[in-house]
Scaffold this motif. Structure first.
Motif, PDB file in Angstrom:
ATOM      1  N   HIS A  10       0.802  -1.216   0.000  1.00 12.96           N
ATOM      2  CA  HIS A  10       0.000   0.000   0.000  1.00 12.96           C
ATOM      3  C   HIS A  10       0.842   1.276   0.000  1.00 12.96           C
ATOM      4  CE1 HIS A  10      -3.091  -2.939   0.929  1.00 12.96           C
ATOM      5  NE2 HIS A  10      -4.011  -1.996   0.739  1.00 12.96           N
ATOM      6  N   ARG A  11       2.129   1.157   0.227  1.00 14.39           N
ATOM      7  CA  ARG A  11       3.018   2.326   0.177  1.00 14.39           C
ATOM      8  C   ARG A  11       3.369   2.714  -1.250  1.00 14.39           C
ATOM      9  NH1 ARG A  11       7.633  -0.405   3.540  1.00 14.39           N
ATOM     10  NH2 ARG A  11       7.025  -1.914   1.961  1.00 14.39           N
ATOM     11  N   THR A  12       3.167   1.806  -2.204  1.00 18.30           N
ATOM     12  CA  THR A  12       3.592   2.063  -3.582  1.00 18.30           C
ATOM     13  C   THR A  12       2.471   2.521  -4.498  1.00 18.30           C
ATOM     14  OG1 THR A  12       3.251  -0.233  -4.291  1.00 18.30           O
ATOM     15  CG2 THR A  12       5.412   0.325  -3.351  1.00 18.30           C
ATOM     16  N   VAL A  13       1.233   2.475  -4.036  1.00 22.41           N
ATOM     17  CA  VAL A  13       0.123   2.887  -4.881  1.00 22.41           C
ATOM     18  C   VAL A  13      -0.090   4.395  -4.786  1.00 22.41           C
ATOM     19  CG1 VAL A  13      -1.008   0.638  -4.758  1.00 22.41           C
ATOM     20  CG2 VAL A  13      -1.619   2.408  -3.096  1.00 22.41           C
ATOM     21  N   ALA A  14      -0.730   4.940  -5.800  1.00 22.65           N
ATOM     22  CA  ALA A  14      -0.994   6.378  -5.836  1.00 22.65           C
ATOM     23  C   ALA A  14      -2.462   6.611  -6.169  1.00 22.65           C
ATOM     24  CB  ALA A  14      -0.089   7.050  -6.864  1.00 22.65           C
ATOM     25  N   ALA A  15      -3.263   6.769  -5.141  1.00 23.27           N
ATOM     26  CA  ALA A  15      -4.700   6.999  -5.333  1.00 23.27           C
ATOM     27  C   ALA A  15      -4.951   8.412  -5.830  1.00 23.27           C
ATOM     28  CB  ALA A  15      -5.420   6.762  -4.012  1.00 23.27           C
ATOM     29  N   PRO A  16      -6.008   8.620  -6.574  1.00 29.13           N
ATOM     30  CA  PRO A  16      -7.062   7.667  -6.879  1.00 29.13           C
ATOM     31  C   PRO A  16      -6.691   6.772  -8.060  1.00 29.13           C
ATOM     32  CG  PRO A  16      -7.614   9.772  -7.858  1.00 29.13           C
ATOM     33  CD  PRO A  16      -6.319   9.961  -7.097  1.00 29.13           C
ATOM     34  N   TYR A  17      -7.276   5.577  -8.051  1.00 28.15           N
ATOM     35  CA  TYR A  17      -7.049   4.653  -9.160  1.00 28.15           C
ATOM     36  C   TYR A  17      -8.147   3.612  -9.219  1.00 28.15           C
ATOM     37  CZ  TYR A  17      -5.077   1.533  -5.589  1.00 28.15           C
ATOM     38  OH  TYR A  17      -4.886   0.755  -4.471  1.00 28.15           O
ATOM     39  N   VAL A  18      -8.152   2.894 -10.357  1.00 32.45           N
ATOM     40  CA  VAL A  18      -9.045   1.760 -10.591  1.00 32.45           C
ATOM     41  C   VAL A  18      -8.165   0.640 -11.100  1.00 32.45           C
ATOM     42  CG1 VAL A  18     -10.969   0.895 -11.983  1.00 32.45           C
ATOM     43  CG2 VAL A  18     -10.989   3.277 -11.171  1.00 32.45           C
ATOM     44  N   ARG A  19      -8.151  -0.491 -10.391  1.00 35.69           N
ATOM     45  CA  ARG A  19      -7.321  -1.616 -10.832  1.00 35.69           C
ATOM     46  C   ARG A  19      -8.039  -2.934 -10.609  1.00 35.69           C
ATOM     47  NH1 ARG A  19      -4.656  -4.942  -7.244  1.00 35.69           N
ATOM     48  NH2 ARG A  19      -5.141  -4.448  -5.088  1.00 35.69           N
ATOM     49  N   VAL A  20      -7.683  -3.915 -11.421  1.00 30.23           N
ATOM     50  CA  VAL A  20      -8.197  -5.265 -11.215  1.00 30.23           C
ATOM     51  C   VAL A  20      -7.511  -5.821  -9.977  1.00 30.23           C
ATOM     52  CG1 VAL A  20      -8.314  -7.617 -12.126  1.00 30.23           C
ATOM     53  CG2 VAL A  20      -8.665  -5.660 -13.658  1.00 30.23           C
ATOM     54  N   ALA A  21      -8.313  -6.224  -8.997  1.00 31.36           N
ATOM     55  CA  ALA A  21      -7.780  -6.780  -7.760  1.00 31.36           C
ATOM     56  C   ALA A  21      -7.846  -8.306  -7.766  1.00 31.36           C
ATOM     57  CB  ALA A  21      -8.545  -6.242  -6.554  1.00 31.36           C
ATOM     58  N   ASP A  22      -8.791  -8.862  -8.497  1.00 32.22           N
ATOM     59  CA  ASP A  22      -8.936 -10.311  -8.515  1.00 32.22           C
ATOM     60  C   ASP A  22      -9.845 -10.720  -9.659  1.00 32.22           C
ATOM     61  OD1 ASP A  22      -8.564 -12.935  -7.685  1.00 32.22           O
ATOM     62  OD2 ASP A  22      -9.767 -12.755  -5.867  1.00 32.22           O
ATOM     63  N   ARG A  23      -9.677 -11.946 -10.068  1.00 32.09           N
ATOM     64  CA  ARG A  23     -10.508 -12.556 -11.102  1.00 32.09           C
ATOM     65  C   ARG A  23     -10.749 -13.987 -10.660  1.00 32.09           C
ATOM     66  NH1 ARG A  23      -9.200 -15.988 -14.962  1.00 32.09           N
ATOM     67  NH2 ARG A  23     -10.429 -16.091 -16.838  1.00 32.09           N
ATOM     68  N   LYS A  24     -11.991 -14.407 -10.673  1.00 35.84           N
ATOM     69  CA  LYS A  24     -12.335 -15.767 -10.261  1.00 35.84           C
ATOM     70  C   LYS A  24     -13.144 -16.452 -11.352  1.00 35.84           C
ATOM     71  CE  LYS A  24     -11.487 -15.783  -5.575  1.00 35.84           C
ATOM     72  NZ  LYS A  24     -10.097 -15.815  -5.399  1.00 35.84           N
ATOM     73  N   VAL A  25     -12.799 -17.713 -11.593  1.00 37.63           N
ATOM     74  CA  VAL A  25     -13.608 -18.560 -12.451  1.00 37.63           C
ATOM     75  C   VAL A  25     -14.424 -19.447 -11.518  1.00 37.63           C
ATOM     76  CG1 VAL A  25     -13.616 -20.310 -14.261  1.00 37.63           C
ATOM     77  CG2 VAL A  25     -11.858 -18.522 -14.270  1.00 37.63           C
ATOM     78  N   LEU A  26     -15.731 -19.326 -11.606  1.00 40.62           N
ATOM     79  CA  LEU A  26     -16.623 -20.083 -10.747  1.00 40.62           C
ATOM     80  C   LEU A  26     -16.776 -21.511 -11.259  1.00 40.62           C
ATOM     81  CD1 LEU A  26     -19.275 -17.277 -10.143  1.00 40.62           C
ATOM     82  CD2 LEU A  26     -17.251 -17.833  -8.787  1.00 40.62           C
ATOM     83  N   PRO A  27     -17.284 -22.424 -10.440  1.00 40.21           N
ATOM     84  CA  PRO A  27     -17.359 -23.844 -10.810  1.00 40.21           C
ATOM     85  C   PRO A  27     -18.071 -24.133 -12.138  1.00 40.21           C
ATOM     86  CG  PRO A  27     -17.786 -23.601  -8.470  1.00 40.21           C
ATOM     87  CD  PRO A  27     -17.696 -22.215  -9.043  1.00 40.21           C
ATOM     88  N   GLN A  28     -19.051 -23.322 -12.493  1.00 40.56           N
ATOM     89  CA  GLN A  28     -19.766 -23.542 -13.753  1.00 40.56           C
ATOM     90  C   GLN A  28     -19.119 -22.804 -14.929  1.00 40.56           C
ATOM     91  OE1 GLN A  28     -22.334 -25.768 -14.012  1.00 40.56           O
ATOM     92  NE2 GLN A  28     -21.781 -26.212 -11.885  1.00 40.56           N
ATOM     93  N   GLY A  29     -17.951 -22.175 -14.698  1.00 39.19           N
ATOM     94  CA  GLY A  29     -17.232 -21.497 -15.768  1.00 39.19           C
ATOM     95  C   GLY A  29     -17.467 -20.002 -15.855  1.00 39.19           C
ATOM     96  N   ASP A  30     -18.427 -19.483 -15.091  1.00 36.29           N
ATOM     97  CA  ASP A  30     -18.647 -18.039 -15.084  1.00 36.29           C
ATOM     98  C   ASP A  30     -17.438 -17.342 -14.474  1.00 36.29           C
ATOM     99  OD1 ASP A  30     -21.293 -18.184 -16.116  1.00 36.29           O
ATOM    100  OD2 ASP A  30     -22.047 -18.662 -14.111  1.00 36.29           O
ATOM    101  N   VAL A  31     -17.181 -16.127 -14.913  1.00 36.57           N
ATOM    102  CA  VAL A  31     -16.053 -15.355 -14.413  1.00 36.57           C
ATOM    103  C   VAL A  31     -16.576 -14.098 -13.731  1.00 36.57           C
ATOM    104  CG1 VAL A  31     -13.957 -14.093 -15.063  1.00 36.57           C
ATOM    105  CG2 VAL A  31     -14.560 -16.209 -16.267  1.00 36.57           C
ATOM    106  N   ILE A  32     -15.967 -13.755 -12.592  1.00 33.63           N
ATOM    107  CA  ILE A  32     -16.233 -12.473 -11.953  1.00 33.63           C
ATOM    108  C   ILE A  32     -14.908 -11.751 -11.767  1.00 33.63           C
ATOM    109  CG2 ILE A  32     -18.389 -13.136 -10.832  1.00 33.63           C
ATOM    110  CD1 ILE A  32     -16.822 -13.469  -8.220  1.00 33.63           C
TER     111      ILE A  32
END
Length: 150
Positions: A10-32
Motif C-alpha cells: 500500500h506504500r507504492t500505490v498512488a490513489a485515486p485509481y481503478v485496478r483489477v484486484a482479482d478474477r475468479k472462475v466459478l465452478p460452472q465457468g462463469d467469471v467475476i
C-alpha cells in the motif's frame, strides 16, 4: 497471503485509481472480476463513514442503470475506497467509464436511496453532500485512474 489486497504494498500505490484486484472462475465457468476503486491514498487519508455509506447506496443503485454486470459495490474497511465486483472480464477502461457515468449520476442525485430505517441498517448515517464531495474529488482525477503507482 490468501487475500489479494494483503499482498499489495500500500506504500507504492498512488490513489485515486481503478485496478483489477482479482478474477475468479466459478465452478460452472462463469467469471467475476473484482476492482479496487481507491478514492484516497492508503495510510494518508480516508473517507468519513457518512460519505462512504451514502456513496455505497448511491453507487449501488445508479451503477445498475449503466450495466447489467454489476454484482456488488462494497466499502473497504480501511475507508479508502470500494470493491466493485462485475460479472465477466470487463477491461479497466470500460470499468472506468462505468464508474465515471455512475459518479456523474451521484452528482445529480437529490437524495440517498434507501437512507431510512426500513431499508438500511443505519438509516441516519448518511450525507448526500459528503458523498457528492467524494464523487466530485474522484471525478476530478479521472485522467489518473488507470495509473496505480506513482
Amino acid at each position: 497471503m490468501n487475500v489479494e489486497s494483503f499482498n499489495l504494498d500500500h506504500r507504492t500505490v498512488a490513489a485515486p485509481y481503478v485496478r483489477v484486484a482479482d478474477r475468479k472462475v466459478l465452478p460452472q465457468g462463469d467469471v467475476i472480476t473484482k476492482y479496487d476503486v481507491r478514492f484516497t491514498q492508503p495510510n494518508v487519508a480516508h473517507l468519513e463513514m457518512k460519505a462512504i455509506h451514502s456513496l455505497e447506496h448511491l453507487f449501488a443503485e445508479s451503477s445498475r442503470n449503466h450495466s447489467d454486470s454489476v454484482i456488488d459495490f462494497s466499502p473497504m474497511g480501511c475507508q479508502t475506497g470500494y470493491y466493485l465486483i462485475l460479472q465477466g472480464e470487463p477491461d479497466v477502461p470500460g470499468t472506468a467509464n462505468l464508474i465515471e457515468a455512475t459518479l456523474t449520476d451521484v452528482l445529480k442525485a437529490t437524495e440517498v436511496p434507501a437512507a431510512n430505517e426500513i431499508q438500511c441498517g443505519w438509516g441516519e448515517n448518511h450525507s448526500l453532500a459528503d458523498a457528492q464531495d467524494a464523487a466530485r474529488a474522484f471525478l476530478a482525477q479521472r485522467a489518473a485512474w488507470e495509473q496505480v503507482t506513482a
